[in-house]
Design a protein around this motif. Structure first.
Motif, PDB file in Angstrom:
ATOM      1  N   GLN A   1     -35.453 -33.279   8.900  1.00 58.91           N
ATOM      2  CA  GLN A   1     -34.191 -33.113   9.612  1.00 58.91           C
ATOM      3  C   GLN A   1     -34.075 -34.196  10.683  1.00 58.91           C
ATOM      4  OE1 GLN A   1     -34.426 -29.045  11.037  1.00 58.91           O
ATOM      5  NE2 GLN A   1     -33.327 -28.281   9.246  1.00 58.91           N
ATOM      6  N   VAL A   2     -32.858 -34.721  10.868  1.00 57.64           N
ATOM      7  CA  VAL A   2     -32.641 -35.830  11.799  1.00 57.64           C
ATOM      8  C   VAL A   2     -31.530 -35.480  12.787  1.00 57.64           C
ATOM      9  CG1 VAL A   2     -32.021 -38.267  12.042  1.00 57.64           C
ATOM     10  CG2 VAL A   2     -33.354 -37.515  10.053  1.00 57.64           C
ATOM     11  N   VAL A   3     -31.792 -35.803  14.050  1.00 60.90           N
ATOM     12  CA  VAL A   3     -30.768 -35.748  15.097  1.00 60.90           C
ATOM     13  C   VAL A   3     -30.603 -37.171  15.616  1.00 60.90           C
ATOM     14  CG1 VAL A   3     -30.116 -34.821  17.345  1.00 60.90           C
ATOM     15  CG2 VAL A   3     -31.402 -33.395  15.737  1.00 60.90           C
ATOM     16  N   LEU A   4     -29.365 -37.631  15.695  1.00 61.35           N
ATOM     17  CA  LEU A   4     -29.076 -38.992  16.137  1.00 61.35           C
ATOM     18  C   LEU A   4     -28.475 -38.955  17.538  1.00 61.35           C
ATOM     19  CD1 LEU A   4     -28.809 -42.047  15.535  1.00 61.35           C
ATOM     20  CD2 LEU A   4     -26.607 -41.540  14.438  1.00 61.35           C
ATOM     21  N   VAL A   5     -29.102 -39.657  18.473  1.00 60.86           N
ATOM     22  CA  VAL A   5     -28.554 -39.822  19.819  1.00 60.86           C
ATOM     23  C   VAL A   5     -28.006 -41.238  19.892  1.00 60.86           C
ATOM     24  CG1 VAL A   5     -29.030 -39.868  22.283  1.00 60.86           C
ATOM     25  CG2 VAL A   5     -30.144 -38.161  20.835  1.00 60.86           C
TER      26      VAL A   5
ATOM     27  N   GLU B   1     -29.226 -23.755  19.891  1.00 60.35           N
ATOM     28  CA  GLU B   1     -28.776 -22.933  18.764  1.00 60.35           C
ATOM     29  C   GLU B   1     -27.769 -23.679  17.902  1.00 60.35           C
ATOM     30  OE1 GLU B   1     -27.356 -19.513  20.816  1.00 60.35           O
ATOM     31  OE2 GLU B   1     -29.350 -18.563  20.964  1.00 60.35           O
ATOM     32  N   THR B   2     -26.865 -24.401  18.546  1.00 58.78           N
ATOM     33  CA  THR B   2     -25.869 -25.177  17.789  1.00 58.78           C
ATOM     34  C   THR B   2     -26.536 -26.277  16.971  1.00 58.78           C
ATOM     35  OG1 THR B   2     -24.161 -24.763  19.465  1.00 58.78           O
ATOM     36  CG2 THR B   2     -23.808 -26.622  17.981  1.00 58.78           C
ATOM     37  N   THR B   3     -27.490 -26.975  17.593  1.00 56.59           N
ATOM     38  CA  THR B   3     -28.200 -28.050  16.896  1.00 56.59           C
ATOM     39  C   THR B   3     -28.946 -27.520  15.685  1.00 56.59           C
ATOM     40  OG1 THR B   3     -28.477 -29.256  18.992  1.00 56.59           O
ATOM     41  CG2 THR B   3     -29.910 -29.884  17.157  1.00 56.59           C
ATOM     42  N   PHE B   4     -29.664 -26.419  15.852  1.00 53.93           N
ATOM     43  CA  PHE B   4     -30.409 -25.836  14.745  1.00 53.93           C
ATOM     44  C   PHE B   4     -29.465 -25.381  13.633  1.00 53.93           C
ATOM     45  CE2 PHE B   4     -33.844 -24.517  17.987  1.00 53.93           C
ATOM     46  CZ  PHE B   4     -34.474 -25.742  17.846  1.00 53.93           C
ATOM     47  N   SER B   5     -28.340 -24.824  14.009  1.00 55.17           N
ATOM     48  CA  SER B   5     -27.380 -24.347  13.009  1.00 55.17           C
ATOM     49  C   SER B   5     -26.819 -25.502  12.190  1.00 55.17           C
ATOM     50  CB  SER B   5     -26.249 -23.594  13.719  1.00 55.17           C
ATOM     51  OG  SER B   5     -25.499 -22.830  12.830  1.00 55.17           O
ATOM     52  N   LEU B   6     -26.518 -26.628  12.852  1.00 60.82           N
ATOM     53  CA  LEU B   6     -26.036 -27.814  12.142  1.00 60.82           C
ATOM     54  C   LEU B   6     -27.102 -28.342  11.188  1.00 60.82           C
ATOM     55  CD1 LEU B   6     -24.306 -29.680  15.117  1.00 60.82           C
ATOM     56  CD2 LEU B   6     -23.139 -28.765  13.104  1.00 60.82           C
ATOM     57  N   LEU B   7     -28.323 -28.474  11.683  1.00 58.10           N
ATOM     58  CA  LEU B   7     -29.408 -29.006  10.863  1.00 58.10           C
ATOM     59  C   LEU B   7     -29.687 -28.126   9.652  1.00 58.10           C
ATOM     60  CD1 LEU B   7     -31.872 -30.083  13.702  1.00 58.10           C
ATOM     61  CD2 LEU B   7     -30.583 -31.610  12.198  1.00 58.10           C
ATOM     62  N   ASN B   8     -29.684 -26.834   9.867  1.00 64.17           N
ATOM     63  CA  ASN B   8     -29.989 -25.910   8.767  1.00 64.17           C
ATOM     64  C   ASN B   8     -28.891 -25.865   7.711  1.00 64.17           C
ATOM     65  OD1 ASN B   8     -32.425 -25.239   9.952  1.00 64.17           O
ATOM     66  ND2 ASN B   8     -31.594 -23.471  11.050  1.00 64.17           N
ATOM     67  N   ASN B   9     -27.727 -26.408   8.044  1.00 65.33           N
ATOM     68  CA  ASN B   9     -26.631 -26.468   7.082  1.00 65.33           C
ATOM     69  C   ASN B   9     -26.362 -27.893   6.597  1.00 65.33           C
ATOM     70  OD1 ASN B   9     -25.150 -23.664   6.808  1.00 65.33           O
ATOM     71  ND2 ASN B   9     -25.780 -23.836   8.957  1.00 65.33           N
TER      72      ASN B   9
END
Length: 368
Positions: free
Chosen positions: A46-50, A117-125
């Motif tokens: 899973q990736v989060v981009l800043v 919670e929002t970040t995890f929800s986005l990643l999990n979807n």
């Protein structure tokens, strides 16, 4: 490096990569980063981009001027943010989401949890979160100031395994490589101390707001949470191929052997103190570890205006920083009981209303 152990990665991309000429967004350097993200996701990471760049991306839409005031800079950010998001969106064949934050959002515990919670929800979807500081509305009191430190806060909130900070140099050198031909790249840093900070100079890019110092600050925040942190050259496409091969193309900051717990890390590195409580110099600094409670008769003075639940700094009268903690009292009430000459009254008042600081809401500062 073993990428197979990575479950979640935060990648920080700066303004110089987004809009290198301040003439709008360019995909020239972003394409290799996007391909890297695609391949990570294909491997189940899973990736989060800043992503910085809204001001740089929007500046070309306004007349050139030698004096860019705050209002104009905010307008540039508002216009450039949509262009930046559109540029990223074109590089992916999966959905992306925009999250704009201020330090005010991160330092408020309830909003911080909501962001998690929002970040995890986005990643999990299967949605790629793209995070930036909300330059349009932020103020001096509410801003992080640079996306290096923001990326570390995001990495901690997202429980990331790795933080990759893209720079315009290969990593951390023992001296400025732009002015010293004999500068040596440090492939690994195990402890971030004053010697390491001394190696960080100012910004080497005319476009970005962060230099090597802010990247080291970010590395300190991330590694204390147990996050492998890398400073790499984002301008080189080979950087990302090297990472995918399990090799280190830049500087690898090793994480703490015993990372801070999430709530303690948040209080230490994300929450900013709204006031301070000064205690006498012979105050026992092991109070939090041994379970002792702070009492009103140990307080010398209360500084600032804070409310119940705000984060405060606890320090000695000589300036020694002891801990950050959530206060169970407002500054007004705490000043009232600390000023009482009748200690029996003060003690009885505190016994009825509860402790000034709860044991579970204390972060002892290792570097005082």
């Amino acid at each position: 490096m073993d990428l197979s152990q990575w479950k979640r990665v935060v990648i920080k991309v700066g303004s110089a990569l987004i809009a290198p000429n301040r003439k709008g967004c360019s995909s020239h350097y972003l394409l290799s980063i996007a391909q890297f993200i695609v391949r990570l996701r294909a491997n189940g990471v899973q990736v989060v981009l800043v992503s910085s760049g809204s001001v740089a991306a929007g500046s070309h839409l306004f007349p050139e001027t030698d004096k860019v005031d705050i209002a104009l800079k905010k307008a540039m950010a508002a216009a450039g943010q949509t262009e930046m998001m559109a540029t990223w969106d074109r590089l992916f064949d999966f959905p992306t989401a925009q999250i704009l934050l201020t330090h005010g959002d991160l330092r408020d515990r309830e909003r911080y949890v909501s962001i998690r919670e929002t970040t995890f929800s986005l990643l999990n979807n299967g949605v790629l979160p793209i995070i930036n500081e909300n330059d349009t509305v932020t103020t001096d009191d509410l801003k992080v100031g640079d996306n290096d430190n923001l990326s570390a806060m995001v990495a901690a909130s997202a429980d990331a395994d790795a933080l990759i900070i893209c720079s315009d140099v290969d990593g951390l050198y023992d001296k400025n490589p732009n002015t010293h031909d004999d500068a040596v790249l440090l492939p690994e840093v195990t402890t971030i101390d004053s010697r390491i900070f001394a190696m960080g100079g100012g910004a080497t890019s005319a476009v970005g707001t962060g230099g090597m110092k802010t990247k080291i600050e970010a590395a300190e925040k991330a590694t204390s949470h147990g996050i492998d942190t890398f400073i790499v050259n984002g301008f080189k496409a080979t950087t990302f191929n090297t990472l995918l091969e399990g090799e280190n193309p830049g500087t690898h900051f090793r994480p703490y052997a015993k990372p801070m717990q999430e709530d303690v890390h948040w209080m230490t590195h994300t929450a900013s103190e709204q006031g301070e409580v000064v205690v006498d110099n012979d105050f026992d600094t092991t109070f939090a570890v041994e379970g002792e409670q702070l009492t009103s008769d140990e307080i010398v003075e209360v500084n600032g205006n804070f409310s119940v639940g705000d984060t405060i700094l606890l320090r000695k009268d000589d300036g020694t920083r002891i801990a950050k903690a959530r206060s169970n009292y407002s500054s007004c009430l705490l000043s009232f009981i600390a000023d009482q000459d009748d200690r029996e009254f003060a003690d009885e008042f505190q016994n009825r209303t509860g402790p000034i600081i709860s044991k579970k809401n204390i972060a002892v500062l290792e570097k005082q």
